[in-house]
Design a protein around this motif. Sequence first.
Motif, PDB file in Angstrom:
ATOM      1  N   SER A  35       0.732  -1.279   0.114  1.00 58.84           N
ATOM      2  CA  SER A  35       0.029  -0.097  -0.056  1.00 58.84           C
ATOM      3  C   SER A  35       0.655   1.165  -0.043  1.00 58.84           C
ATOM      4  O   SER A  35       0.458   2.268  -0.577  1.00 58.84           O
ATOM      5  CB  SER A  35      -1.078   0.097   1.121  1.00 58.84           C
ATOM      6  N   ILE A  39       0.240   4.046  -2.826  1.00 59.38           N
ATOM      7  CA  ILE A  39      -0.238   5.528  -2.504  1.00 59.38           C
ATOM      8  C   ILE A  39       0.990   6.417  -2.963  1.00 59.38           C
ATOM      9  O   ILE A  39       0.969   7.610  -3.694  1.00 59.38           O
ATOM     10  CB  ILE A  39      -0.422   5.654  -0.981  1.00 59.38           C
ATOM     11  N   PHE A  44      -2.572   6.053  -5.526  1.00 60.04           N
ATOM     12  CA  PHE A  44      -3.720   5.807  -4.972  1.00 60.04           C
ATOM     13  C   PHE A  44      -3.648   6.518  -3.413  1.00 60.04           C
ATOM     14  O   PHE A  44      -2.747   7.062  -3.066  1.00 60.04           O
ATOM     15  CB  PHE A  44      -3.591   4.349  -4.624  1.00 60.04           C
ATOM     16  N   THR A  45      -5.042   6.519  -2.855  1.00 63.14           N
ATOM     17  CA  THR A  45      -5.284   7.247  -1.898  1.00 63.14           C
ATOM     18  C   THR A  45      -5.428   6.618  -0.705  1.00 63.14           C
ATOM     19  O   THR A  45      -5.875   5.242  -0.686  1.00 63.14           O
ATOM     20  CB  THR A  45      -6.562   8.383  -1.830  1.00 63.14           C
ATOM     21  N   ASN A  46      -5.194   6.788   0.480  1.00 59.63           N
ATOM     22  CA  ASN A  46      -5.513   6.101   1.887  1.00 59.63           C
ATOM     23  C   ASN A  46      -6.898   5.623   1.672  1.00 59.63           C
ATOM     24  O   ASN A  46      -7.147   4.312   2.067  1.00 59.63           O
ATOM     25  CB  ASN A  46      -5.480   7.080   3.095  1.00 59.63           C
ATOM     26  N   TYR A  48      -9.004   5.228  -0.681  1.00 64.39           N
ATOM     27  CA  TYR A  48      -9.324   4.152  -1.516  1.00 64.39           C
ATOM     28  C   TYR A  48      -8.672   2.560  -1.009  1.00 64.39           C
ATOM     29  O   TYR A  48      -9.434   1.551  -1.089  1.00 64.39           O
ATOM     30  CB  TYR A  48      -8.719   4.219  -2.852  1.00 64.39           C
ATOM     31  N   ILE A  49      -7.556   2.619  -0.536  1.00 59.13           N
ATOM     32  CA  ILE A  49      -6.910   1.422   0.166  1.00 59.13           C
ATOM     33  C   ILE A  49      -7.892   1.016   1.254  1.00 59.13           C
ATOM     34  O   ILE A  49      -7.845  -0.191   1.061  1.00 59.13           O
ATOM     35  CB  ILE A  49      -5.568   1.597   0.399  1.00 59.13           C
ATOM     36  N   TRP A 237      -2.585  -1.536   8.703  1.00 57.24           N
ATOM     37  CA  TRP A 237      -2.324  -0.020   8.748  1.00 57.24           C
ATOM     38  C   TRP A 237      -1.001   0.287   9.120  1.00 57.24           C
ATOM     39  O   TRP A 237      -0.411   1.469   9.130  1.00 57.24           O
ATOM     40  CB  TRP A 237      -3.237   0.867   9.307  1.00 57.24           C
ATOM     41  N   ASN A 240       1.612   2.075   6.518  1.00 56.03           N
ATOM     42  CA  ASN A 240       1.222   3.379   6.443  1.00 56.03           C
ATOM     43  C   ASN A 240       1.470   4.472   7.894  1.00 56.03           C
ATOM     44  O   ASN A 240       1.760   5.500   7.835  1.00 56.03           O
ATOM     45  CB  ASN A 240      -0.369   3.639   6.111  1.00 56.03           C
ATOM     46  N   GLN A 244       3.593   7.620   7.561  1.00 57.29           N
ATOM     47  CA  GLN A 244       2.991   8.918   7.843  1.00 57.29           C
ATOM     48  C   GLN A 244       3.143   9.414   9.340  1.00 57.29           C
ATOM     49  O   GLN A 244       3.201  10.865   9.337  1.00 57.29           O
ATOM     50  CB  GLN A 244       1.384   8.647   7.475  1.00 57.29           C
TER      51      GLN A 244
END
Length: 404
Positions: A35, A39, A44-46, A48-49, A237, A240, A244
């Motif tokens: 992911s 991204i 792709f976006t958070n 959408y994932i 998650w 990410n 992030q």
Amino acid sequence: MNKNTEVKKAILIGGLCAIAYLSVYIARNILSAVSPQMIGVDGFTNEYIGEVSAVYLSFYAIGQLINGSIGDKIKSKYMMTFGLILAGVTNLLFPYLAKTPDTAKYIYGLTGFFLSMIYGPMTKVVAENMDLLYATRCSLGYTFSSYLGSPMAGVIAAFLSWQRAFSLSSAILFLMGITCFFMFIYFEKKGFIKYHQFDRPKSEKSGGIKLLIKRQIIKFTFVSVLTGVVRTTVVFWLPNYLAQYLGFTPNQSAGIFTAATLCISMTAFIAVFLYERLGHDMNKTILLVFSLSSVFFFLVYLVKLPIVNIVFLVLAIMSSNAAATMLWSRYCTSLRDTGMVSGATGYLDFMSYMAASIASTLFANAVAYIGWGNLILIWFGLMVVGVIVALPYEKFKKYIVKAE
């Protein structure tokens, strides 16, 4: 059947189930592992994932409910073979359909539905063909495999593009589907596997929901839901979170994810060690590990230093997963005499993944609105609920009665 034959049977069947379940968890963790790449590189976006993950988990959860019940009636050989092969097909299609996001999302959801054909029937065949001791150890093996799937998916993500990562995981599913079919034929010919073997105690006049309630199914439903959110959604998650919240690059996140989940994969053995030291008391073990998880998640919130933060987060996940180990490796296999191992296991998995599906969507949106820090507090709160659920209320009642 003598003891040596029983041990051989347990090793062979347990080994096959562990490898098959490893292929399931490699496939289901690929999306999480790649992911950051999807991204960071392909836009792709958070959100959408998160949607893809939620659809997958919903399909998987519903599939567990349906296929768990079917698994009490159809041979595990067919359920596992077709589940693995069909999941390989839909998993392979996902990256090729990525340009049409909605279609890709539901095709990936079907991967979850087909993979749900594995766990319940697999647990049933183990529980019905072995003594409880061997059945518990076999289920411990494939519980370990489920945790090991995450670091292996991380290794694949570190070396391959996200599209090729999906292709490789599909190839593994195809191979395991064919292997399971022929190995089950061999086990049946050797007499290692027979179907519908259970004897309900004479004291249990009826089966169904009443019998399961007597076996604490309500309590373990809560355990399933709470641990499902952590072992599925929080781990999903994690890459990410590393990128992030803690500021690592996508490649660094993939590497740390691999190392972290490799440590997490040891949970099953640690859980059994604690269980044995606590006098084989499943309830005490669950209370202890939920308490530890609460403490570690709170420390994750307090400590911002990246390395220490990661250590506490891994320990928090491991503690929660130890409760899950008690559920899947000890509780489910103990239901052999109910004749509903596959159905009950499927129901508990359904509850686990429905909770994870809802949480996946909420977590993805929560990051934007409340930030990672407050999200950690939510994880902490879930484990506090786990402590409350695990409290020995029956003992409290006895003390109250004595006091009166």
